[in-house]
Design an enzyme around this catalytic site. Structure first.
Site, short mmCIF file in Angstrom:
data_model
loop_
_atom_site.label_atom_id
_atom_site.label_comp_id
_atom_site.label_asym_id
_atom_site.label_seq_id
_atom_site.Cartn_x
_atom_site.Cartn_y
_atom_site.Cartn_z
CB SER A 244 19.33 54.60 -20.18
OG SER A 244 18.28 54.56 -19.06
CG HIS A 389 16.36 50.30 -19.31
ND1 HIS A 389 15.87 51.27 -20.10
CD2 HIS A 389 17.47 50.69 -18.67
CE1 HIS A 389 16.52 52.24 -19.73
NE2 HIS A 389 17.58 51.95 -18.86
C1 GTR Z 1 17.20 54.68 -14.25
C2 GTR Z 1 16.64 56.21 -14.36
C3 GTR Z 1 16.23 56.65 -15.68
C4 GTR Z 1 17.43 56.01 -16.57
C5 GTR Z 1 18.35 54.88 -16.13
C6 GTR Z 1 19.60 54.73 -16.75
O1 GTR Z 1 17.50 54.33 -12.86
O2 GTR Z 1 15.36 56.22 -13.46
O3 GTR Z 1 15.72 57.63 -15.80
O4 GTR Z 1 18.12 57.05 -17.18
O5 GTR Z 1 18.40 54.94 -14.88
O6 GTR Z 1 20.18 55.38 -17.26
O7 GTR Z 1 19.94 53.37 -16.97
#
Ligand code: GTR
Length: 412
Positions: A244, A389
């Site tokens: 991320s 995610h």
């Molecule tokens: C989210 C963000 C993403 C990603 C993520 C993370 O909220 O919108 O770009 O980087 O966080 O790092 O877990």
């Protein structure tokens, strides 16, 4: 008669709910799940990595290295991630703990404090490193930029997390290193005055001021400074990996620091592997990321809110900056905010630059691989797995499998 029975059944069911005897059925939410571009997805036009700002066609690796690569790197510094200030700094390594019998004898643990000082101020990056015992030659290493709580990279191994499956990495013959991103720069909106930014900025507020992602990338390079001089580590086979925001950082770290042999970017989406110009309804846009995380990028990047098409770069060019070294991108099927197809397309469109070096990346006309079937190309990898995610053992396994292949190549 049938009708009367149905009505009676419904009345009985309603009575049961009223009396608290059963739960009313809740309509299940449709899964937010990856679909290849549905009809009507807007077409996108990308900047050509092989045409210089002056309009020259780049046709050899020598021209890329001498002319276009520095130009593209500059464009990313100016318009996206920012520039590391020229302020002088000093670095020292301290071995604070060593255990030659870690993981029931499978590994040696080294905990290294990396002290950075400048202008009378200092900070410390804490690097944890497990090295497989019994290796007869220096081993390749994975360096994780940890953007979750330090529990995920617990050097005592009392807590274990799939985010950093150190035991499994050791079993596969890789050294496993990790540092906590907040050691370098706090993930805070006012972070520009703290951590490494507080140390090196000296009040500079240029529009290309480095953001937090660039700070973390710089920290990854300081960890690499340690790794390359540890004789147990194969200095030319160190991979940087992140998830991320850490996955965005891993790509930028490998773009800025050509000593990284492989960058693994997991679910990195907007500002990471995702193509800005690939538009979907669900994905994170430049305006959204700048609103949520104004400290991650430089000031100029904010002028592209809602203007993706005006950026002089797109993320296939970030991946191209890593060529001819290896790049691996991973997505998750339920992570539509990161736009899996946009992440895949960046790898596809980086191919012309890999070809200058004789590598085919994902090939000429690749189809997006099915969920659960990693595509190990020539210096480029892509996979999409089931689920949400996260950085999981499934992802790590895909990266290790690809690294096995790349690091055995021997020609770089
Ligand atoms: C989210 C963000 C993403 C990603 C993520 C993370 O909220 O919108 O770009 O980087 O966080 O790092 O877990």
């Amino acid at each position: 008669m049938k009708f009367q029975i149905a009505v009676a059944a419904r009345l009985l069911a309603a009575l049961a709910v009223t009396l608290g005897l059963t739960q009313p059925a809740v309509a299940a939410e449709p899964p937010r799940y990856f679909q290849p571009d549905p009809a009507g997805t807007p077409a996108y036009m990308l900047p050509d990595p092989l045409v210089s700002a002056a309009g020259d066609k780049i046709s050899t690796s020598a021209e890329w290295n001498a002319q276009r690569r520095p130009e593209v790197l500059e464009l990313f510094r100016q318009h996206v991630y920012g520039r590391v200030p020229a302020t002088a700094w000093e670095q020292a390594f301290r071995l604070v703990h060593e255990d030659r019998n870690a993981m029931q004898g499978a590994a040696t643990l080294r905990q290294i404090a990396i002290d950075i000082s400048s202008g009378g101020k200092s900070l410390t990056i804490n690097l944890s490193l497990f090295i497989p015992n019994g290796a007869t030659a220096p081993v390749p290493a994975f360096l994780l930029i940890c953007n979750r709580s330090p529990d995920n990279i617990d050097p005592t191994r009392q807590k274990k997390s799939e985010f950093w499956p150190a035991e499994e990495g050791i079993a596969r013959g890789y050294a496993m290193a990790a540092f906590y991103n907040d050691d370098v720069a706090p993930d805070k909106k006012d972070g520009h005055n703290r951590g490494i930014h507080g140390l090196l900025n000296r009040g500079q507020t240029a529009p290309d001021n480095w953001g937090t992602l660039a700070g973390w990338a710089w920290g990854a390079s300081r960890c690499l400074d340690y790794l390359v001089q540890d004789s147990a580590i194969a200095a030319d086979r160190v991979a940087v990996i992140g998830h991320s925001r850490g996955g965005k950082t891993a790509l930028w770290a490998a773009a800025e620091d050509q000593r990284f042999a492989l960058a693994c970017s997991n679910d990195s989406g907007c500002g990471g592997a995702g193509l800005f110009r690939h538009r979907t309804k669900e994905k994170e846009t430049i305006a959204a990321i700048n609103r949520g995380f104004p400290h991650w990028f430089n000031t100029t990047f904010k002028t592209y809110n809602g203007r993706e098409e005006s950026l002089p770069v797109d993320q296939h060019m970030l991946l191209a900056l890593i060529a001819p070294r290896a790049v691996a991108v991973g997505s998750a099927a339920e992570d539509l905010w990161a736009d899996p197809r946009g992440e895949y397309l960046s790898v596809v469109h980086a191919r012309p630059v890999y070809q200058l070096f004789g590598f085919d990346a994902l090939g000429a006309t690749p189809a997006m691989p099915p969920i659960g079937e990693p595509l190990h190309g020539d210096r480029a990898h892509y996979h999409i797995r089931e689920g949400k995610h996260n950085l999981t053992l499934v992802d790590w396994t895909a990266y290790w499998d690809f690294a096995d292949k790349v690091f055995a190549h021997g020609r770089r």
